[in-house]
Design a protein around this motif. Structure first.
Motif, mmCIF file in Angstrom:
data_model
loop_
_atom_site.group_PDB
_atom_site.id
_atom_site.type_symbol
_atom_site.label_atom_id
_atom_site.label_comp_id
_atom_site.label_asym_id
_atom_site.label_seq_id
_atom_site.Cartn_x
_atom_site.Cartn_y
_atom_site.Cartn_z
ATOM 1 N N PRO A 173 -1.356 -12.833 8.953
ATOM 2 C CA PRO A 173 -0.574 -12.194 8.197
ATOM 3 C C PRO A 173 0.916 -11.954 8.686
ATOM 4 O O PRO A 173 1.043 -11.859 9.552
ATOM 5 N N HIS A 174 2.589 -12.073 7.934
ATOM 6 C CA HIS A 174 3.712 -11.833 8.265
ATOM 7 C C HIS A 174 3.863 -10.975 6.316
ATOM 8 O O HIS A 174 3.468 -10.959 5.849
ATOM 9 N N HIS A 175 5.342 -10.608 6.726
ATOM 10 C CA HIS A 175 6.558 -10.163 5.530
ATOM 11 C C HIS A 175 6.242 -10.637 4.880
ATOM 12 O O HIS A 175 6.354 -12.292 4.639
ATOM 13 N N GLY A 176 6.276 -10.180 3.460
ATOM 14 C CA GLY A 176 6.475 -10.670 2.244
ATOM 15 C C GLY A 176 7.820 -10.828 1.851
ATOM 16 O O GLY A 176 8.775 -9.624 2.267
ATOM 17 N N TYR A 177 9.013 -11.019 1.124
ATOM 18 C CA TYR A 177 9.774 -11.213 0.606
ATOM 19 C C TYR A 177 10.763 -9.333 0.582
ATOM 20 O O TYR A 177 11.383 -9.187 0.451
ATOM 21 N N CYS A 178 9.398 -8.662 0.121
ATOM 22 C CA CYS A 178 9.634 -7.327 -0.787
ATOM 23 C C CYS A 178 9.662 -5.961 0.459
ATOM 24 O O CYS A 178 11.156 -5.135 0.331
ATOM 25 N N TRP A 234 1.055 -0.795 -3.940
ATOM 26 C CA TRP A 234 0.312 -0.335 -4.991
ATOM 27 C C TRP A 234 -0.494 -1.512 -5.347
ATOM 28 O O TRP A 234 -2.378 -0.680 -5.574
ATOM 29 N N LEU A 235 -1.009 -2.804 -4.803
ATOM 30 C CA LEU A 235 -2.700 -3.125 -5.464
ATOM 31 C C LEU A 235 -2.521 -4.471 -4.003
ATOM 32 O O LEU A 235 -1.238 -5.369 -3.923
ATOM 33 N N THR A 237 -6.281 -6.330 -8.038
ATOM 34 C CA THR A 237 -7.189 -5.306 -8.195
ATOM 35 C C THR A 237 -6.336 -4.060 -7.564
ATOM 36 O O THR A 237 -5.659 -4.075 -6.396
ATOM 37 N N GLN A 238 -7.071 -2.903 -7.319
ATOM 38 C CA GLN A 238 -6.627 -1.747 -6.198
ATOM 39 C C GLN A 238 -6.635 -2.232 -4.732
ATOM 40 O O GLN A 238 -7.186 -2.609 -4.266
ATOM 41 N N LEU A 239 -5.537 -2.072 -4.526
ATOM 42 C CA LEU A 239 -5.022 -2.199 -3.172
ATOM 43 C C LEU A 239 -6.383 -0.963 -2.178
ATOM 44 O O LEU A 239 -6.741 0.313 -2.247
ATOM 45 N N PRO A 240 -7.350 -1.713 -1.520
ATOM 46 C CA PRO A 240 -8.038 -0.709 -0.462
ATOM 47 C C PRO A 240 -7.312 -0.752 1.242
ATOM 48 O O PRO A 240 -6.738 -1.129 1.672
ATOM 49 N N VAL A 241 -7.732 1.328 1.296
ATOM 50 C CA VAL A 241 -7.059 1.436 2.340
ATOM 51 C C VAL A 241 -7.869 2.819 2.049
ATOM 52 O O VAL A 241 -8.550 3.275 1.664
ATOM 53 N N PHE A 243 14.253 -1.277 -6.835
ATOM 54 C CA PHE A 243 13.110 -1.477 -7.719
ATOM 55 C C PHE A 243 11.698 -2.904 -7.780
ATOM 56 O O PHE A 243 10.821 -2.229 -7.128
ATOM 57 N N VAL A 244 13.089 -3.667 -6.926
ATOM 58 C CA VAL A 244 12.227 -5.354 -7.082
ATOM 59 C C VAL A 244 11.160 -5.265 -6.058
ATOM 60 O O VAL A 244 9.978 -5.371 -5.777
ATOM 61 N N SER A 245 11.635 -4.414 -4.374
ATOM 62 C CA SER A 245 10.666 -4.608 -3.233
ATOM 63 C C SER A 245 9.588 -2.632 -3.377
ATOM 64 O O SER A 245 8.894 -3.127 -2.497
ATOM 65 N N THR A 246 9.989 -2.271 -4.347
ATOM 66 C CA THR A 246 9.256 -1.582 -5.024
ATOM 67 C C THR A 246 8.197 -1.231 -5.649
ATOM 68 O O THR A 246 6.869 -1.026 -5.430
ATOM 69 N N ILE A 247 8.777 -2.348 -6.632
ATOM 70 C CA ILE A 247 7.187 -2.268 -7.489
ATOM 71 C C ILE A 247 6.774 -4.209 -7.004
ATOM 72 O O ILE A 247 5.344 -4.168 -7.921
ATOM 73 N N ALA A 248 7.473 -5.131 -7.126
ATOM 74 C CA ALA A 248 6.534 -6.546 -6.442
ATOM 75 C C ALA A 248 4.927 -5.864 -5.600
ATOM 76 O O ALA A 248 5.972 -4.975 -4.088
ATOM 77 N N ASN A 249 4.411 -6.327 -5.659
ATOM 78 C CA ASN A 249 3.401 -6.386 -4.315
ATOM 79 C C ASN A 249 3.812 -7.379 -3.845
ATOM 80 O O ASN A 249 2.278 -8.396 -3.511
ATOM 81 N N VAL A 250 4.215 -7.543 -2.493
ATOM 82 C CA VAL A 250 4.567 -8.931 -1.917
ATOM 83 C C VAL A 250 5.588 -7.967 -0.011
ATOM 84 O O VAL A 250 6.280 -8.742 -0.120
#
Length: 161
Positions: free
Chosen positions: A132-137, A43-44, A51-55, A20-27
């Motif tokens: 950039p580097h990977h976050g905890y999620c 998501w963000l 803001t909305q994630l620019p993809v 849940f945390v890794s899917t919901i959080a934005n890190v």
């Protein structure tokens, strides 16, 4: 045997929470910019505000696939937890938790697909950031990958005594 069942149950609940945390959080990816730390998730895009994630249009399908497989992994993990509880009280002695193990291994496969797609398509590509580097999620998702595999195998070999 009761201690083993309780331990598996606790690790399974921890896996569901981490999913849940890794899917919901934005890190999932973290970088720095002139304005501070920037983090992106599934998501963000968050700096001081989110803001909305620019993809780009070519990466949009990959991001949707990652989102879908992470949501599916949560669903399968919760279903496996419910199945475990049901089978714990309805199975006869000496039977194995085959259904629970199979559903948990499907969860494991969904996590593998989601994190692999994210690693292949989005690692190191952050808009408006440097270093950039990977976050905890992202790390939590890989931990959930390991836990779900171990739990799935344990369910398959575990007998109700």
């Amino acid at each position: 045997m009761l201690v083993l069942l309780a331990g598996i149950f606790v690790v399974h609940i921890a896996t569901v929470i981490m999913l849940f945390v890794s899917t919901i959080a934005n890190v999932w990816m973290v970088g720095s910019s002139n304005f501070g730390t920037i983090s992106t998730g599934l998501w963000l895009l968050c700096n001081k505000t989110c803001t909305q994630l620019p993809v780009s249009s070519r990466d949009e399908a990959s991001l949707k696939a990652v989102q879908a497989f992470m949501i599916l992994s949560i669903i399968f993990s919760v279903v496996a937890l419910v199945l475990f509880i049901i089978q714990l009280f309805t199975l006869e002695k000496g039977k194995r938790f085959y259904m629970t193990g199979a559903v948990m291994l499907v969860c494991w496969m969904c996590i593998l697909i989601a994190v692999s797609i994210y690693t292949a398509r989005f690692t190191g590509t952050m808009v408006y950031s440097t270093n950039p580097h990977h976050g905890y999620c992202f790390i939590l998702a890989w931990i959930c990958f390991c836990f779900s595999f171990i739990i799935g195998i344990l369910y398959l070999v575990l007998r109700k005594k």
